[in-house]
Structure formats: C-alpha cells, structure tokens
Design a protein around this motif. Structure first.
Motif, PDB file in Angstrom:
ATOM      1  N   THR A 188      44.113  39.472  49.389  1.00  0.00           N
ATOM      2  CA  THR A 188      44.644  40.856  49.432  1.00  0.00           C
ATOM      3  C   THR A 188      45.658  40.825  48.418  1.00  0.00           C
ATOM      4  N   LEU A 189      46.070  42.326  48.129  1.00  0.00           N
ATOM      5  CA  LEU A 189      46.964  42.508  46.909  1.00  0.00           C
ATOM      6  C   LEU A 189      48.269  41.901  47.161  1.00  0.00           C
ATOM      7  N   PRO A 190      49.056  41.733  48.163  1.00  0.00           N
ATOM      8  CA  PRO A 190      50.079  40.951  48.134  1.00  0.00           C
ATOM      9  C   PRO A 190      49.780  39.462  48.014  1.00  0.00           C
ATOM     10  N   GLU A 191      48.687  38.969  48.494  1.00  0.00           N
ATOM     11  CA  GLU A 191      48.485  37.626  48.019  1.00  0.00           C
ATOM     12  C   GLU A 191      48.373  37.401  46.741  1.00  0.00           C
ATOM     13  N   LEU A 192      47.467  38.385  45.937  1.00  0.00           N
ATOM     14  CA  LEU A 192      47.386  37.982  44.556  1.00  0.00           C
ATOM     15  C   LEU A 192      48.593  38.266  43.664  1.00  0.00           C
ATOM     16  N   SER A 193      49.310  39.023  43.988  1.00  0.00           N
ATOM     17  CA  SER A 193      50.526  39.296  43.411  1.00  0.00           C
ATOM     18  C   SER A 193      51.412  38.002  43.532  1.00  0.00           C
ATOM     19  N   GLN A 194      51.510  37.541  44.661  1.00  0.00           N
ATOM     20  CA  GLN A 194      52.385  36.305  44.747  1.00  0.00           C
ATOM     21  C   GLN A 194      51.751  35.354  43.904  1.00  0.00           C
TER      22      GLN A 194
ATOM     23  N   THR B 249      36.054  40.414  45.260  1.00  0.00           N
ATOM     24  CA  THR B 249      35.133  39.509  45.542  1.00  0.00           C
ATOM     25  C   THR B 249      35.201  38.277  46.487  1.00  0.00           C
ATOM     26  N   ASP B 250      36.657  38.119  46.512  1.00  0.00           N
ATOM     27  CA  ASP B 250      36.956  36.785  47.377  1.00  0.00           C
ATOM     28  C   ASP B 250      37.907  37.118  48.542  1.00  0.00           C
ATOM     29  N   GLY B 251      38.004  38.396  48.909  1.00  0.00           N
ATOM     30  CA  GLY B 251      38.628  38.765  50.292  1.00  0.00           C
ATOM     31  C   GLY B 251      40.116  38.385  50.057  1.00  0.00           C
TER      32      GLY B 251
END
Length: 494
Positions: free
Chosen positions: A454-460, A450-452
């Motif tokens: 990325t998977l690496p961003e959210l994992s961090q 929903t917020d654009g």
C-alpha cells in the motif's frame, strides 16, 4: 495485477499498467472498454468518447484537450492531445490543506555541526573556485584517497566550468552555490581551491560564506605558491586530522532536510514513485523535518495545487512570483515555455506538460507550503519548501544540495546513474526498471502495483530507508563513487 488504473473518478482516461493488445476488453471502475489499438504500458486509454477540443482529465484535472475526436478505447497521447497552457497568468488564493499529524520522534546517526545543522556524511571536499583549476582538484582527489578512514568517510572534488567570465546574477549564482557547498553540513572539511585571477576569487567566496566554522575550511591560491599540489596536500592532511576522531551520534529526524526531484519520468511516475515520495515528505514534515520541492518548469499546469496549499497569503504571492518569474525567464530568452515533456517522457506515456506536472507535484504530499526559496537560498523554515531551479536533473539536484538538503530523493521511470554533491537516492517507478538496473536503483516504488504494497506501507519503508542512508548506509551512486556538480548558467560569457 490489474490492467488499467483510473486515478480519480473524474478521469476520462485510464493508465495501462501493462501493454494491452488491440481488441482487448477491459473493465475499470465499472467502465468496460475495448482497446481500439495497442496501448503501451504507462500510456492512456480513453474511457469515453472525447470530442475535438474536449478536455482530457487525469489526476482529476485537465491535462490538455483533444486535437481531434478520440473514440472510447483509443490511445490518448501526443498524436491527438495538446496542452491547454499559455503564458503568465493571474491567480486567486483558495487555501486548502489537511492538518499534518505529529508522529512519534524518529532518530538517525549523524554529525552535529556548530551552526545547529547535522551532517549525514563527514566528507572532505575539494571545491574549485574556477574551472581553470579543475584538473588540479581531480588530481588531489585521487591522491587524497589515502586520507579516507576513521571520521573521514570520503574525499571528493567538484570540478565545474564557472567562476570567471561571468556577470551579474549569473556570477552571483556561482558564488552563492560555491559558498553554500563550502559550508554544507555533510562537509567535515573543505579545501577551497582558487587560481588567483578569477572574478569569483577565494576571498569573495569566503565573504559569501558568512559566519562559518573556520576549523573546517582551508583556502589555497595556486598562483601564490610554488608547488600548489604539495601545499594543497598539506592542507588536506590538516583537515583530515581534524576530522579523524569524529563519530556519529543519535540525532532527531527533525534535523533532516531532504530534496525532492524526478527525472526520466514515465507514465507510472505519477502513480507510484512520486506519491510514495509525497507520503514520505508528509511523514518527515510530521517529525518536524524539512523537504524541498524544485524544478519549477515542471510545476506548470499543477501550480494552483501548490498555491492553494500555501500557509499564508504571503507564501501564495511568493509562489505566484516563483511560477511567473520562471515563465518570464523563458520568454526573455525567446523560448517556448511549454517545450516539455522530453522524448523519454513521451516514450513512457507522458503526453503534455500538465500530465507531467500533475505527476511531478505528487512528490510534495499534502503538507502546507511553509516557504519559497530563490535559487541558491538556504532553507530556514521546517516543513515543505519550494525552490526556484530549472528541471535539468544535475542543475536542480545541485540547487537542492546548495539550499541545505543532506540527501536528494530522485524518482525515475527510465533510470539514470548520476549523483549530485549529496547522497542521491534513486527511486524506480516500475519493477522492471528496478530489476534491470539494480546498480542504479535504491528503492522500488513499483511494488505499489506488483507486490500488493500500500502507499502508506511504501512511504514508511522509504522513511526507514532514508533514516538508514542518513545514518551512513551508502546509496548505489555512492558505492560507485559517482558525484557531480552543475551550477545554473543564466547569463552571457565574457
């Protein structure tokens, strides 16, 4: 926001990212499809005609086969999809896993313990050896809240119905779990509260504790004293005084042991929350830290992915035993091995156990499997570990804590308020759940859609959140005072 997601190019179904009305024309990965019927959010739509007995592929793997022919654009779910799984299997080892890159060291503020482990909390626990003293333990918890302050962060009692009238492995499980919790790194002090006539007495629990820090543990046998409440409060005051001046200090992230668990999964869990947790797991392993994946019945159908990531032939054989032993457990109790998913899972779009398992194992990331633990066994090897425990939320989360996890990450698509003996971080698979249940949910992995993000961003972001929680930031369940203990019941009751 896209309306469909095809997880891999091999898939012949896509996941509806929002509710789709009948007759809606959609395009995903160059494939145009018209919904033959309404498709709820999180559910699957066929991207091609699938013949009767044809395999339905999601995550790049079969999640079952069609009961009847499914036309392109059809709703693929329990009404037309069945499992391909059977009983115990023979497996072959095909090792394949990427190299885990090391990362710049991260730190958190924790409590170093004498045995080299680190606590992320400094709590005073009241641990009954038997259910007969549960009410005393709960009364002591209430009275001892006056001791909170300084180095004493919380006072918790952990009632449970076991400790007596048990036999064999069932009795041993209770003893092991209680001993492991009594020596848990999050405990600054613990009162082991016994009755005096139970099978799993305080003395036996102490034997199972091994070489423990005696300054942090006290024992009380209620039948041996005139006023057990008064005597218990004296011991709790003594333990609290020992903890009072303890302070957090910087500790390396390599000291973190984090349990990985999911519950109330939906069709988004395997494409948002669980992959985000998997990315976190890889980040922590790269720091030299440890993660533990459990709920063995929800590995059925995806077990070969984990087996091929076993670092050695020995680990492969231990993983094979982990899977087949749990299948045998079902068979010995005359139960269907694949009685899964749950009604809530199905409502959320999960159709078969393969569907659920392939989403569930996303929590393990891509790191190699370093060790396989039996139920109640303490973790000893950094990296990704597999732990034998059932899928039940409270039982599995308690098993993770017993094995040494200081925090449990719990992904959910449906929501749940529960907590285990250690901080239990709730990670929503979808933004509506995170918005609706902000008092339950700590982290919104639905941002991936929903917020654009990325998977690496959210994992961090999740890594940063865990470091904050490990440094003392309360999670939602802690703020509400929730804490539970559930031991795996496996045998007869006398």
């Amino acid at each position: 926001m896209a309306e469909l997601l095809r997880i891999t190019p091999r898939d012949n179904v896509a996941v509806a990212l929002q509710a789709i009305e009948q007759g809606t024309a959609l395009t995903v990965d160059g494939v145009t499809v018209t919904a033959a019927e309404a498709i709820p959010a999180g559910h699957k739509i066929a991207l091609e005609d699938i013949p009767a007995d044809g395999k339905v592929v999601k995550y790049g793997f079969p999640i079952g086969c069609a009961k009847t022919a499914i036309a392109k654009g059809g709703h693929v779910h329990v009404q037309n999809l069945r499992t391909l799984l059977s009983g115990e299997l023979e497996y072959e080892y095909h090792p394949t896993f990427p190299k885990v890159e090391t990362k710049e060291p991260a730190t958190f503020m924790g409590y170093p313990r004498r045995d080299g482990r680190v606590g992320v909390r400094n709590e005073l626990w009241i641990l009954p050896t038997v259910g007969c003293v549960n009410d005393i333990a709960k009364a002591l918890e209430k009275e001892a809240q006056s001791l909170v302050g300084g180095g004493v962060e919380h006072v918790y009692a952990f009632p449970h119905p076991y400790g007596c009238s048990q036999m064999g492995d069932d009795q041993e499980n209770t003893r092991t779990v209680l001993a492991n919790l009594a020596t848990h790194p999050n405990v600054g002090g613990v009162l082991v509260l016994g009755l005096g006539c139970e099978n799993s007495s305080a003395a036996i629990i102490e034997e199972h504790m091994g070489d423990y820090d005696k300054s942090r543990v006290r024992f009380l046998i209620c039948q041996n004293v005139e006023d057990e409440f008064e005597e218990a409060m004296k011991l709790l005051h003594e333990l609290a005084d020992n903890m009072r001046d303890e302070k957090r200090v910087p500790c390396p992230a390599s000291k973190l042991v984090i349990g990985l668990k999911c519950g109330g999964s939906d069709g988004f869990s395997g494409i948002t929350a669980n992959p985000v947790i998997g990315g976190f797991s890889d980040l922590l392993v790269a720091q030299g830290g440890t993660t533990i994946l459990t709920e063995v019945p929800e590995m059925f159908g995806a077990e070969t992915i984990l087996m091929d990531r076993c670092e050695t032939e020995e680990m492969f054989q231990k993983t094979v035993a982990l899977i087949n032993n749990f299948k045998r457990y079902f068979e010995e109790h005359h139960q269907t091995i694949y009685e899964n998913p749950s009604p809530g899972n199905k409502a959320g779009g999960i159709s078969t156990l393969e569907d659920k398992a392939l989403g569930c194992t996303q929590k393990s990331g891509f790191a190699p499997v370093k060790d396989v633990l039996s139920y109640g066994e303490k973790v000893k090897t950094p990296g990704l570990n597999l732990l034998s425990a059932p899928g039940n939320d409270l039982v599995a989360a308690t098993a993770l804590a017993s094995s040494g996890a200081q925090i449990v990450l719990f992904s959910t698509g449906r929501g749940t308020p529960f907590a285990c003996p250690v901080p239990t971080v709730k990670i929503a698979s979808n933004t509506p759940l995170a918005t609706k249940k902000s008092g339950w949910i700590d982290f919104n992995a639905g941002q991936l859609l929903t917020d654009g993000k990325t998977l690496p961003e959210l994992s961090q972001m999740l890594m940063d959140f865990v470091l904050e929680a490990a440094s003392g930031k309360p999670v939602c369940s802690e703020a509400r005072g929730f804490h539970d203990l559930a031991i795996f019941k496996t045998g007869v009751t006398l």
